[in-house]
Enzyme design. Sequence first.
Site, short mmCIF file in Angstrom:
data_model
loop_
_atom_site.label_atom_id
_atom_site.label_comp_id
_atom_site.label_asym_id
_atom_site.label_seq_id
_atom_site.Cartn_x
_atom_site.Cartn_y
_atom_site.Cartn_z
N SER A 43 -5.85 11.89 5.51
CA SER A 43 -5.33 12.39 6.77
C SER A 43 -5.49 13.90 6.78
O SER A 43 -5.14 14.57 5.80
CB SER A 43 -3.85 12.01 6.93
N ARG A 97 -4.57 4.85 -3.49
CA ARG A 97 -5.07 3.98 -2.41
C ARG A 97 -6.59 3.92 -2.41
O ARG A 97 -7.17 2.86 -2.14
CB ARG A 97 -4.54 4.48 -1.05
N ARG A 150 0.80 -1.23 0.00
CA ARG A 150 0.00 0.00 0.00
C ARG A 150 0.83 1.28 0.00
O ARG A 150 0.28 2.38 0.11
CB ARG A 150 -0.95 0.01 1.19
N HIS A 151 2.16 1.16 -0.12
CA HIS A 151 3.02 2.34 -0.09
C HIS A 151 3.74 2.54 -1.42
O HIS A 151 4.15 1.57 -2.07
CB HIS A 151 4.06 2.24 1.03
#
Length: 555
Positions: free
Chosen positions: A477, A529, A329-330
């Site tokens: 975020s 993502r 996921r990075h």
Amino acid sequence: MASTEDQSLPERPKGEETGAPSKNALKKAAKDKEKAEKAAKRQEQERLEKEKAEASDTSKHLYGKLADGKSEPSKQKTSAITTLRDLNEGLENKEVTVRARVHNARVQSAKLAFLDLRQRTENIQAVIAEGGENGISRQMVKWCGGLNKESIVLVTGLVKKPKESIHSATISDLELHVEKCFVVSEGPVQLPMQVKDAMHPPPIGDEAEMEDQVDSQGVPVVSLNVRLNNRVLSLRTPTDQAIFQINGAICELFREHLLKHQFQELQTPKIAGAATEGGSGVFEINYFNTPAFLTQSPQFYKQMAIAGDMERVFEIGPVFRAENSNTARHLTEFTGLDFEMEIHNTWEEIIDFAEDLLIFIFNGLRERCKYWMEVIQREYPDAGNFKIPEGRAPRIRFADGIKILNEAGIDASPDEDISTTNEKTLGRLILQKYQTDFYFLTHYPTAARPFYTHLDPSTPSLTHSYDAFMRGQEIVSGAQRIHDPAILTQRMRSMEPPLDPESEGFKHYVNAFRMGCAPHGGGGFGLNRITMLWLGLGNIRQATLFPRDPGRKAP
């Protein structure tokens, strides 16, 4: 009479005086001549047979390779191109022209061949049969059946209904009876991977990069690494075509919602003179013999734009993270969807807006991308199977989220950021408790947030911050930002290690608030993502056109 001296000389071999070739040399020369004559005779015979075949080929004007730059083999008016998606029963017995790739080609007999024509997400069977109104020749049948895979062809033919449904084609109730076939661009004889093999999901987990695998049916399994090394080929699969339509739709919906709410789009710099946002995870570059850095996000510039009275801003652009994270996921470079806005009453206005924005995107994907979702669901049946609450999404304080984990026997601390493994576990627990894949965690501890995050006045060890989650993984975020320069500089100096507000990397940013700035906040979304989690893909690289990670910087 010969002298005594002459009589004593040895007898010379015959022919030596004249330099004539030996018997062996003569035999070899004769054989070589015979071979050359036979070869010339064979070539001449082949030439005559070819000329005879061409002379008798009544279809030679109906097939072949197009000259460069031409879309038609003659000076006649170019036929209108029909897309495979537009083919329907209403076109039965009508002539159409399509431009597609050869997914497969095979000769059934001297009189019959088949092409599997693929165009983006659809494919159809094409039949080449000897005879017919156009007088298709056997030479044309053989030529069409021998076309290289992935060649681009211009095919004109009649739309017909097959006697039986063609299960190997997405367009199963129609087929093309070929009248003309011309190669626009020829594919290679050998491909590094077969597109048809890459049409199935790549393996995940421990078997992800194993080579030479086959499935239960004996079909080669193409690893993700092989797909990425041959990205141009893997992008031709219907699933990849649809994935990047979803990627584009998310950007379109994001932009549409923000513009509708009076946000202004920005294009901020990606090169900075100093490492910012704490100095970790930054790529350093040589900028005219001086050090410079790729920006980790547009965060500073968004806030400076708010200080410049732009009130509401957003950006879609690249984000760089020099983090050696080799996970599913990075990435070291991804597409960020960022927004920043003034706050009028309470910091939760930011969460309200972020939630409304995400719900708009989710609903838009369901309403506008039905076709693309159906394509992806051929290989990923759970794509889009994403539970969204009818009312507001759950907003769970970080400490309460940790408590949910602790009650399930998971060791986690309310004073530290949550690990990836615990995030996923918490996602499963929240799904069981709230019946939703979409929720927020709020009020993160100070230690888990950047220096510019606004502290909670009632509990200074906590912050006015939030993360949004899909299927137990973070996608957004955000937070309220510190807009008071005195508090901001104090917070910077309290960091470990301390940050200097007057340094080259921070002074312009801090000065923006010294000139007065309204309370504000925002958030940053990871496009790749969101796509991965919405579709239920196994790896973020599948949702990235040309991914960059610690081990990959090409193609």
